[in-house]
Design an enzyme around this catalytic site. Sequence first.
Site, short mmCIF file in Angstrom:
data_model
loop_
_atom_site.label_atom_id
_atom_site.label_comp_id
_atom_site.label_asym_id
_atom_site.label_seq_id
_atom_site.Cartn_x
_atom_site.Cartn_y
_atom_site.Cartn_z
N SER A 1 0.68 -1.29 0.05
CA SER A 1 0.28 0.23 -0.02
C SER A 1 1.23 1.10 -0.09
CB SER A 1 -1.02 -0.05 1.01
OG SER A 1 -1.92 -0.95 0.90
N PHE B 1 4.18 -10.69 -5.60
CA PHE B 1 3.04 -11.01 -5.86
C PHE B 1 2.53 -10.24 -7.50
CE2 PHE B 1 2.02 -9.96 -1.08
CZ PHE B 1 2.11 -10.94 -1.17
N THR C 1 1.56 -9.95 -11.53
CA THR C 1 0.83 -10.76 -11.94
C THR C 1 1.28 -10.99 -14.12
OG1 THR C 1 -1.03 -10.09 -11.31
CG2 THR C 1 -1.50 -10.63 -13.57
N ALA D 1 8.91 11.77 -4.64
CA ALA D 1 9.39 12.24 -6.20
C ALA D 1 11.13 10.95 -6.25
CB ALA D 1 10.12 13.61 -5.73
N GLU E 1 -7.38 2.85 -13.15
CA GLU E 1 -6.58 0.78 -13.15
C GLU E 1 -8.13 0.10 -12.25
OE1 GLU E 1 -3.03 1.45 -11.99
OE2 GLU E 1 -2.20 1.92 -13.70
N ARG E 2 -8.48 1.28 -11.03
CA ARG E 2 -9.61 0.65 -10.18
C ARG E 2 -11.10 0.36 -10.78
NH1 ARG E 2 -6.49 4.76 -6.54
NH2 ARG E 2 -5.00 3.03 -5.36
N ARG F 1 -32.77 -27.24 -9.20
CA ARG F 1 -32.30 -28.28 -8.16
C ARG F 1 -33.57 -28.64 -7.13
NH1 ARG F 1 -29.02 -31.79 -5.90
NH2 ARG F 1 -29.37 -31.69 -3.45
N GLN G 1 -24.63 -20.54 -1.19
CA GLN G 1 -25.11 -20.95 0.52
C GLN G 1 -26.70 -21.44 -0.82
OE1 GLN G 1 -24.34 -20.97 2.92
NE2 GLN G 1 -26.47 -21.84 4.30
C1 LIG Z 1 -2.83 -12.30 -6.99
C2 LIG Z 1 -2.66 -10.68 -6.82
C3 LIG Z 1 -1.99 -10.47 -7.95
C4 LIG Z 1 -1.46 -9.11 -7.60
N1 LIG Z 1 -0.85 -8.51 -8.75
C5 LIG Z 1 0.51 -7.24 -8.71
C6 LIG Z 1 0.68 -6.40 -9.88
O1 LIG Z 1 0.92 -7.31 -10.77
N2 LIG Z 1 1.54 -6.09 -9.68
C7 LIG Z 1 2.00 -5.60 -8.29
O2 LIG Z 1 3.14 -4.43 -7.96
N3 LIG Z 1 1.12 -6.00 -7.64
C8 LIG Z 1 0.02 -6.80 -7.18
N4 LIG Z 1 -0.30 -7.81 -6.25
C9 LIG Z 1 -0.07 -7.24 -4.58
C10 LIG Z 1 -1.00 -5.95 -4.32
O3 LIG Z 1 -1.72 -4.53 -5.33
C11 LIG Z 1 -1.10 -5.64 -2.79
O4 LIG Z 1 -0.97 -6.81 -2.30
C12 LIG Z 1 -1.86 -4.80 -2.44
O5 LIG Z 1 -1.38 -3.13 -2.22
C13 LIG Z 1 -2.14 -4.29 -0.73
O6 LIG Z 1 -0.02 -4.58 -0.81
P1 LIG Z 1 0.65 -5.31 1.04
O7 LIG Z 1 0.13 -6.96 0.48
O8 LIG Z 1 1.86 -4.75 1.22
O9 LIG Z 1 -0.68 -5.35 1.64
P2 LIG Z 1 -0.30 -4.23 3.48
O10 LIG Z 1 -0.11 -2.81 2.63
O11 LIG Z 1 1.05 -4.75 4.24
O12 LIG Z 1 -1.43 -3.83 3.82
C14 LIG Z 1 -1.80 -5.11 4.88
C15 LIG Z 1 -3.56 -4.22 5.59
O13 LIG Z 1 -3.45 -3.11 6.12
C16 LIG Z 1 -4.37 -1.70 5.24
N5 LIG Z 1 -3.26 -0.86 5.24
C17 LIG Z 1 -2.43 -0.01 4.74
N6 LIG Z 1 -2.50 0.83 4.69
C18 LIG Z 1 -3.55 1.14 5.52
C19 LIG Z 1 -3.66 2.87 5.33
N7 LIG Z 1 -3.16 3.49 5.16
N8 LIG Z 1 -4.98 3.05 6.08
C20 LIG Z 1 -6.01 1.25 6.50
N9 LIG Z 1 -5.39 0.29 6.25
C21 LIG Z 1 -4.22 0.08 5.07
C22 LIG Z 1 -4.22 -2.32 4.01
O14 LIG Z 1 -5.86 -2.01 3.93
C23 LIG Z 1 -4.47 -4.27 4.32
O15 LIG Z 1 -6.01 -5.14 4.89
C24 LIG Z 1 -0.93 -8.00 -6.27
C25 LIG Z 1 -1.42 -8.91 -5.19
C26 LIG Z 1 -2.58 -9.62 -5.82
C27 LIG Z 1 -3.14 -11.17 -4.11
#
Ligand SMILES: Cc1cc2nc3c(=O)[nH]c(=O)nc-3n(C[C@H](O)[C@H](O)[C@H](O)COP(=O)(O)OP(=O)(O)OC[C@H]3O[C@@H](n4cnc5c(N)ncnc54)[C@H](O)[C@@H]3O)c2cc1C
Length: 390
Positions: free
Chosen positions: A144, A168, A170, A192, A255-256, A281, A349
């Site tokens: 994040s 992770f 893709t 930056a 992207e979203r 069913r 369900q």
């Molecule tokens: C199937 C899959 C495909 C993916 N493909 C790609 C890809 O192609 N390229 C790529 O770069 N990444 C990819 N990702 C990674 C994905 O974008 C990240 O897993 C995601 O952005 C979350 O980051 P993190 O796993 O480090 O979780 P973290 O950032 O560690 O978050 C852990 C928890 O803390 C919460 N959190 C973190 N910061 C805050 C905040 N400021 N306020 C409140 N809550 C917060 C999060 O919401 C989450 O619930 C993929 C992930 C999956 C599962």
Amino acid sequence: MQSAAIRPIPNMLERNLFNEEHEAFRETVRKFYEKEVVPNIEKYEKQQHVDRDLWNKAGDLGLLCTTMPEQYGGSGVDRLYSMILIEEQAYAMDSSTGFSLHSDIVANYINNFGHEQQKQKWLPKMASGEVVTAIAMTEPGTGSDLQAVRTSAVLDGDEYVINGSKIFITNGYLCDMAIVVCKTGNNEKGSANLSLIIVEADRVGFSKGKPLNKIGMKGQDTCELFFDNVRVPKENLLGMEGMGFMMLMKELAWERMLVAIICQAGAEAAFAHTVQYTKDRKAFGKPIGSFQNTRFKLAELRTEIDFCRTYLDRCMQLQLEERLGIDAAAAAKYKISDMFSKVVDDCLQLHGGYGYMLEYPIARAYIDNRANRIYAGTNEIMKELISRTL
Ligand SMILES: Cc1cc2nc3c(=O)[nH]c(=O)nc-3n(C[C@H](O)[C@H](O)[C@H](O)COP(=O)(O)OP(=O)(O)OC[C@H]3O[C@@H](n4cnc5c(N)ncnc54)[C@H](O)[C@@H]3O)c2cc1C
């Protein structure tokens, strides 16, 4: 195995985004999924990635990088074509193909920020399927919080030397090229400090892990990438040094939307399967669809799905007019991915024990859908973005 060919039930409020050309394209995409993808989903899940030549087949049909300009191998069409591609993937209940990330994210970065040579070198090969691409942002230590990225790119003469790792990713296992988010420079400039660098997969020091063992989306290739003193010419920099964060922000609303589109169509597909199942069913001598609980539950789901559809199609209209706000797109991503999770849970369900069996598409949808609330920015980060506008 229950057929994956059930079409979604038309929405209560008629959609008005598409014209005849769009619908003809939809038919091509539908047939592609029906013929080339659906029969192979189990195989893709076992090997944890699609066959490499599926990319070439998609390229031959003009299903990759469709919105890119014709001079770079695309069809120069509007983003409704991307929407159709994603919807048909969801209606086929496939989670293996990673085409959208390649066509709608990576290609956009190159087209929007690349110099002429980069566009000519990469886009036509991406459109034909000769080159598969990935975008590598997330690291073991940060997802994040992109500003905490540690993968570094240090200029040494005319080359960047890249060290670090990504997780992770893709399309990572099959990729021929990745756009890698790197920290450039040693100062504490925060965002930056980030730059986007194109890294070819055959560079010395670039290696890939095995596909990661996910709980769902098992057919989609997702892996770790490692960079050990990888040297790339400085011409591989995308845009300007230090502008990485700004470039990432530019397309984030789109992207979203990509995630919102797949979730909306996924919910519609799960719902259509469930309506059919409840007709077929029987329990206590009657179709389970005749019980009041089933009918009311289906009516509730239909209402939720259709409310989200209306919001999403409106967002798409604004996207086409380049007027879609970051907050509205974040709301679409979080609300519709939450809705999808709720819909598949309720639909499972209504399938009873069969819903827990992987040969039923609803079971796969149940485990596949979960990642949508995590990637492309977690739903918590979406709420953070919306709250900042208040
Ligand atoms: C199937 C899959 C495909 C993916 N493909 C790609 C890809 O192609 N390229 C790529 O770069 N990444 C990819 N990702 C990674 C994905 O974008 C990240 O897993 C995601 O952005 C979350 O980051 P993190 O796993 O480090 O979780 P973290 O950032 O560690 O978050 C852990 C928890 O803390 C919460 N959190 C973190 N910061 C805050 C905040 N400021 N306020 C409140 N809550 C917060 C999060 O919401 C989450 O619930 C993929 C992930 C999956 C599962």
